[in-house]
Write a protein that holds these residues in place. Structure first.
Motif, PDB file in Angstrom:
ATOM      1  N   LEU A  81       0.818  -1.212   0.000  1.00 15.67           N
ATOM      2  CA  LEU A  81       0.000   0.000   0.000  1.00 15.67           C
ATOM      3  C   LEU A  81       0.854   1.265   0.000  1.00 15.67           C
ATOM      4  O   LEU A  81       0.508   2.253  -0.648  1.00 15.67           O
ATOM      5  N   ARG A  82       1.967   1.239   0.704  1.00 18.34           N
ATOM      6  CA  ARG A  82       2.866   2.412   0.689  1.00 18.34           C
ATOM      7  C   ARG A  82       3.384   2.677  -0.721  1.00 18.34           C
ATOM      8  O   ARG A  82       3.602   3.811  -1.104  1.00 18.34           O
ATOM      9  N   GLU A  83       3.598   1.598  -1.482  1.00 21.14           N
ATOM     10  CA  GLU A  83       4.101   1.752  -2.850  1.00 21.14           C
ATOM     11  C   GLU A  83       2.999   2.100  -3.844  1.00 21.14           C
ATOM     12  O   GLU A  83       3.176   2.938  -4.716  1.00 21.14           O
ATOM     13  N   TYR A  84       1.828   1.462  -3.713  1.00 21.02           N
ATOM     14  CA  TYR A  84       0.778   1.600  -4.714  1.00 21.02           C
ATOM     15  C   TYR A  84      -0.440   2.406  -4.271  1.00 21.02           C
ATOM     16  O   TYR A  84      -1.381   2.568  -5.031  1.00 21.02           O
ATOM     17  N   GLY A  85      -0.440   2.909  -3.049  1.00 20.06           N
ATOM     18  CA  GLY A  85      -1.586   3.657  -2.557  1.00 20.06           C
ATOM     19  C   GLY A  85      -1.558   5.142  -2.871  1.00 20.06           C
ATOM     20  O   GLY A  85      -2.536   5.691  -3.373  1.00 20.06           O
ATOM     21  N   PRO A  86      -0.445   5.822  -2.582  1.00 16.59           N
ATOM     22  CA  PRO A  86      -0.410   7.267  -2.819  1.00 16.59           C
ATOM     23  C   PRO A  86      -0.674   7.624  -4.280  1.00 16.59           C
ATOM     24  O   PRO A  86      -0.235   6.926  -5.192  1.00 16.59           O
ATOM     25  N   VAL A  87      -1.399   8.710  -4.476  1.00 17.84           N
ATOM     26  CA  VAL A  87      -1.848   9.101  -5.810  1.00 17.84           C
ATOM     27  C   VAL A  87      -1.028  10.265  -6.347  1.00 17.84           C
ATOM     28  O   VAL A  87      -0.803  11.257  -5.666  1.00 17.84           O
ATOM     29  N   SER A  88      -0.620  10.114  -7.582  1.00 18.77           N
ATOM     30  CA  SER A  88      -0.057  11.202  -8.370  1.00 18.77           C
ATOM     31  C   SER A  88      -0.907  11.248  -9.628  1.00 18.77           C
ATOM     32  O   SER A  88      -0.848  10.327 -10.448  1.00 18.77           O
ATOM     33  N   VAL A  89      -1.742  12.278  -9.766  1.00 20.03           N
ATOM     34  CA  VAL A  89      -2.726  12.278 -10.858  1.00 20.03           C
ATOM     35  C   VAL A  89      -2.097  12.251 -12.242  1.00 20.03           C
ATOM     36  O   VAL A  89      -2.758  11.901 -13.210  1.00 20.03           O
ATOM     37  N   SER A  90      -0.827  12.578 -12.357  1.00 20.09           N
ATOM     38  CA  SER A  90      -0.199  12.582 -13.676  1.00 20.09           C
ATOM     39  C   SER A  90       0.406  11.225 -14.045  1.00 20.09           C
ATOM     40  O   SER A  90       0.918  11.067 -15.140  1.00 20.09           O
ATOM     41  N   GLY A  91       0.340  10.255 -13.163  1.00 18.88           N
ATOM     42  CA  GLY A  91       0.923   8.946 -13.434  1.00 18.88           C
ATOM     43  C   GLY A  91      -0.116   7.844 -13.338  1.00 18.88           C
ATOM     44  O   GLY A  91      -1.306   8.104 -13.167  1.00 18.88           O
TER      45      GLY A  91
ATOM     46  N   ILE B 214     -13.123   9.167  -7.992  1.00 24.40           N
ATOM     47  CA  ILE B 214     -12.260  10.184  -7.380  1.00 24.40           C
ATOM     48  C   ILE B 214     -12.284  10.058  -5.860  1.00 24.40           C
ATOM     49  O   ILE B 214     -11.257  10.162  -5.195  1.00 24.40           O
ATOM     50  N   HIS B 215     -13.470   9.794  -5.305  1.00 26.16           N
ATOM     51  CA  HIS B 215     -13.578   9.625  -3.854  1.00 26.16           C
ATOM     52  C   HIS B 215     -12.801   8.387  -3.399  1.00 26.16           C
ATOM     53  O   HIS B 215     -12.028   8.432  -2.425  1.00 26.16           O
ATOM     54  N   GLY B 216     -12.985   7.265  -4.100  1.00 27.98           N
ATOM     55  CA  GLY B 216     -12.271   6.037  -3.742  1.00 27.98           C
ATOM     56  C   GLY B 216     -10.769   6.196  -3.888  1.00 27.98           C
ATOM     57  O   GLY B 216      -9.998   5.711  -3.056  1.00 27.98           O
ATOM     58  N   ARG B 217     -10.349   6.888  -4.941  1.00 27.11           N
ATOM     59  CA  ARG B 217      -8.923   7.130  -5.151  1.00 27.11           C
ATOM     60  C   ARG B 217      -8.354   7.976  -4.008  1.00 27.11           C
ATOM     61  O   ARG B 217      -7.252   7.726  -3.520  1.00 27.11           O
ATOM     62  N   ALA B 218      -9.121   8.964  -3.543  1.00 25.48           N
ATOM     63  CA  ALA B 218      -8.681   9.805  -2.428  1.00 25.48           C
ATOM     64  C   ALA B 218      -8.549   8.976  -1.143  1.00 25.48           C
ATOM     65  O   ALA B 218      -7.615   9.178  -0.352  1.00 25.48           O
ATOM     66  N   LYS B 219      -9.468   8.040  -0.936  1.00 26.15           N
ATOM     67  CA  LYS B 219      -9.389   7.169   0.235  1.00 26.15           C
ATOM     68  C   LYS B 219      -8.141   6.284   0.156  1.00 26.15           C
ATOM     69  O   LYS B 219      -7.440   6.100   1.151  1.00 26.15           O
TER      70      LYS B 219
ATOM     71  N   GLY C  66      -2.609   4.985   1.706  1.00 31.45           N
ATOM     72  CA  GLY C  66      -1.241   4.777   1.251  1.00 31.45           C
ATOM     73  C   GLY C  66      -0.241   5.696   1.925  1.00 31.45           C
ATOM     74  O   GLY C  66       0.897   5.309   2.208  1.00 31.45           O
ATOM     75  N   ARG C  67      -0.656   6.930   2.180  1.00 30.62           N
ATOM     76  CA  ARG C  67       0.257   7.889   2.810  1.00 30.62           C
ATOM     77  C   ARG C  67       0.352   7.700   4.324  1.00 30.62           C
ATOM     78  O   ARG C  67       1.371   7.992   4.946  1.00 30.62           O
ATOM     79  N   HIS C  68      -0.735   7.237   4.930  1.00 33.43           N
ATOM     80  CA  HIS C  68      -0.780   7.031   6.382  1.00 33.43           C
ATOM     81  C   HIS C  68      -1.442   5.685   6.673  1.00 33.43           C
ATOM     82  O   HIS C  68      -2.564   5.636   7.189  1.00 33.43           O
ATOM     83  N   PRO C  69      -0.764   4.580   6.324  1.00 32.82           N
ATOM     84  CA  PRO C  69      -1.389   3.265   6.477  1.00 32.82           C
ATOM     85  C   PRO C  69      -1.630   2.892   7.933  1.00 32.82           C
ATOM     86  O   PRO C  69      -0.717   2.935   8.751  1.00 32.82           O
ATOM     87  N   HIS C  70      -2.871   2.594   8.219  1.00 31.10           N
ATOM     88  CA  HIS C  70      -3.253   2.162   9.567  1.00 31.10           C
ATOM     89  C   HIS C  70      -4.120   0.913   9.414  1.00 31.10           C
ATOM     90  O   HIS C  70      -5.272   1.001   8.983  1.00 31.10           O
ATOM     91  N   VAL C  71      -3.554  -0.236   9.733  1.00 28.20           N
ATOM     92  CA  VAL C  71      -4.256  -1.513   9.611  1.00 28.20           C
ATOM     93  C   VAL C  71      -5.357  -1.581  10.662  1.00 28.20           C
ATOM     94  O   VAL C  71      -5.105  -1.343  11.848  1.00 28.20           O
ATOM     95  N   VAL C  72      -6.576  -1.906  10.220  1.00 29.26           N
ATOM     96  CA  VAL C  72      -7.677  -2.065  11.172  1.00 29.26           C
ATOM     97  C   VAL C  72      -8.160  -3.511  11.271  1.00 29.26           C
ATOM     98  O   VAL C  72      -8.880  -3.861  12.194  1.00 29.26           O
TER      99      VAL C  72
END
Length: 130
Positions: A50-60, A104-109, A114-120
């Motif tokens: 998730l740290r690798e594939y979660g954070p979003v860069s809209v240009s990639g 867009i909402h799901g991508r933001a989640k 991805g930026r602050h992974p907290h396993v629940v």
């Protein structure tokens, strides 16, 4: 927008992945990582992915998404550029049911997870060894 509680997310993912035989890890904002090749520490491996594939860069490629509607008006699944990283969006979370708005909402989640992974929750459905 409404926030979905952890128990609702766990129940949704259990139904969605029933019978898959694959362990999965759920993160705070509804992103689930399904582990195709599980290792001993499921939460650590899922967090790495998730740290690798979660954070979003809209240009990639991380900005791309696909929206899948769930049966029974349960909500949507939003996929991204890793096939095993998927985010659940409940019906009550999106005032606009268009695929663009939900995506867009799901991508933001996914980005938040991805930026602050907290396993629940960790669900290990592998057969016991022995």
């Amino acid at each position: 927008m409404a926030r979905v509680d952890t128990e609702t997310l766990i129940d949704a993912w259990r139904r969605l992945l029933a019978g898959s035989g694959k362990p999965w890890v759920l993160f705070e904002h509804g992103t689930c990582v399904v582990l195709e090749e599980p290792e001993s520490d499921l939460a650590d491996r899922a967090t790495e992915i998730l740290r690798e594939y979660g954070p979003v860069s809209v240009s990639g490629p991380s900005g791309d998404f696909r929206v899948l509607e769930l049966k029974n008006d349960e909500g949507w699944l939003v996929t991204g550029h890793h096939p095993d990283v998927v985010t659940f969006v409940a019906l009550e979370e999106s005032e606009d049911p268009s695929h663009l708005a939900v995506g867009i909402h799901g991508r933001a989640k996914r980005d938040q997870d991805g930026r602050h992974p907290h396993v629940v929750h960790v669900e290990d459905v592998r057969p016991a060894a022995g």
